[in-house]
Design a protein around this motif. Sequence first.
Motif, PDB file in Angstrom:
ATOM      1  N   SER A  49       2.085  -7.063   3.082  1.00 46.03           N
ATOM      2  CA  SER A  49       3.212  -7.406   1.889  1.00 46.03           C
ATOM      3  C   SER A  49       3.363  -5.863   1.127  1.00 46.03           C
ATOM      4  N   ASP A  50       4.446  -6.327   0.220  1.00 49.19           N
ATOM      5  CA  ASP A  50       4.726  -5.296  -0.802  1.00 49.19           C
ATOM      6  C   ASP A  50       3.713  -5.525  -2.026  1.00 49.19           C
ATOM      7  N   PRO A  51       3.419  -4.532  -2.501  1.00 49.10           N
ATOM      8  CA  PRO A  51       2.324  -4.504  -3.659  1.00 49.10           C
ATOM      9  C   PRO A  51       2.978  -5.533  -4.720  1.00 49.10           C
ATOM     10  N   GLN A  52       2.366  -6.121  -5.389  1.00 50.76           N
ATOM     11  CA  GLN A  52       2.608  -7.280  -6.334  1.00 50.76           C
ATOM     12  C   GLN A  52       1.757  -7.011  -7.687  1.00 50.76           C
ATOM     13  N   THR A  56      -5.217  -5.939  -6.542  1.00 53.89           N
ATOM     14  CA  THR A  56      -6.319  -4.832  -7.062  1.00 53.89           C
ATOM     15  C   THR A  56      -6.134  -3.771  -6.175  1.00 53.89           C
ATOM     16  N   GLU A  57      -7.080  -2.627  -6.641  1.00 53.33           N
ATOM     17  CA  GLU A  57      -6.601  -1.283  -5.752  1.00 53.33           C
ATOM     18  C   GLU A  57      -6.601  -1.512  -4.160  1.00 53.33           C
ATOM     19  N   GLN A  58      -7.975  -2.195  -3.761  1.00 56.58           N
ATOM     20  CA  GLN A  58      -7.792  -2.236  -2.342  1.00 56.58           C
ATOM     21  C   GLN A  58      -6.680  -3.048  -1.650  1.00 56.58           C
ATOM     22  N   GLU A  59      -6.239  -4.055  -2.489  1.00 54.11           N
ATOM     23  CA  GLU A  59      -5.181  -5.118  -1.672  1.00 54.11           C
ATOM     24  C   GLU A  59      -3.886  -3.938  -1.760  1.00 54.11           C
ATOM     25  N   VAL A  60      -3.688  -3.209  -2.712  1.00 52.41           N
ATOM     26  CA  VAL A  60      -2.670  -2.207  -2.655  1.00 52.41           C
ATOM     27  C   VAL A  60      -2.449  -1.193  -1.396  1.00 52.41           C
ATOM     28  N   ILE A  61      -3.851  -0.956  -1.098  1.00 55.88           N
ATOM     29  CA  ILE A  61      -4.159   0.102  -0.244  1.00 55.88           C
ATOM     30  C   ILE A  61      -3.614  -0.635   1.132  1.00 55.88           C
ATOM     31  N   TYR A  62      -4.001  -1.901   1.451  1.00 55.94           N
ATOM     32  CA  TYR A  62      -3.747  -2.572   2.650  1.00 55.94           C
ATOM     33  C   TYR A  62      -2.401  -3.227   2.550  1.00 55.94           C
ATOM     34  N   SER A  63      -1.673  -2.943   1.516  1.00 58.84           N
ATOM     35  CA  SER A  63      -0.075  -3.351   1.566  1.00 58.84           C
ATOM     36  C   SER A  63       0.718  -2.455   2.288  1.00 58.84           C
ATOM     37  N   LYS A  64       1.984  -2.643   2.364  1.00 58.06           N
ATOM     38  CA  LYS A  64       2.937  -1.691   3.000  1.00 58.06           C
ATOM     39  C   LYS A  64       2.901  -0.425   2.552  1.00 58.06           C
ATOM     40  N   TRP A  65       2.858  -0.152   1.114  1.00 62.15           N
ATOM     41  CA  TRP A  65       2.813   1.168   0.710  1.00 62.15           C
ATOM     42  C   TRP A  65       1.557   2.079   1.029  1.00 62.15           C
ATOM     43  N   GLY A  66       0.399   1.642   1.187  1.00 62.17           N
ATOM     44  CA  GLY A  66      -0.867   2.225   1.638  1.00 62.17           C
ATOM     45  C   GLY A  66      -1.384   3.044   0.492  1.00 62.17           C
ATOM     46  N   LEU A  67      -1.918   3.987   0.784  1.00 63.02           N
ATOM     47  CA  LEU A  67      -2.685   5.105  -0.188  1.00 63.02           C
ATOM     48  C   LEU A  67      -1.610   5.880  -0.767  1.00 63.02           C
ATOM     49  N   PRO A  68      -1.906   6.180  -1.994  1.00 59.63           N
ATOM     50  CA  PRO A  68      -0.826   7.218  -2.881  1.00 59.63           C
ATOM     51  C   PRO A  68      -1.008   8.670  -2.350  1.00 59.63           C
TER      52      PRO A  68
END
Length: 104
Positions: A49-52, A56-68
């Motif tokens: 999914s896209d970030p929402q 959490t940070e871990q959920e964002v890492i597993y999102s479409k955007w991944g690591l910054p």
Amino acid sequence: MSLAGNELHADNGTVYSLKNDKLISKDENLGSDSYVKIGDYDAIPPEKSDPQIGMTEQEVIYSKWGLPKHVNKTTTAYGISEQWVYVHYKYIYFENGVVTAIQD
């Protein structure tokens, strides 16, 4: 990616199918290869999914955007805030480890 019958068609031209507990890939350019099934399910994993807001940070890492590409961190008496920087001028803002804003 798209699902057609028992085949999963990747955007890069690779076609995956499950046969006798083996994942078979057929690439237009590279030929075919097989992988041993290690999971107990036949379903294809859900699309990322896209970030929402609220992730959490871990959920964002597993999102479409991944690591910054870069992280700007600020520590104050009120907690820790972070700005995660991505390509194409995209940003995610965290307060104490939770997404509070997304700039796309």
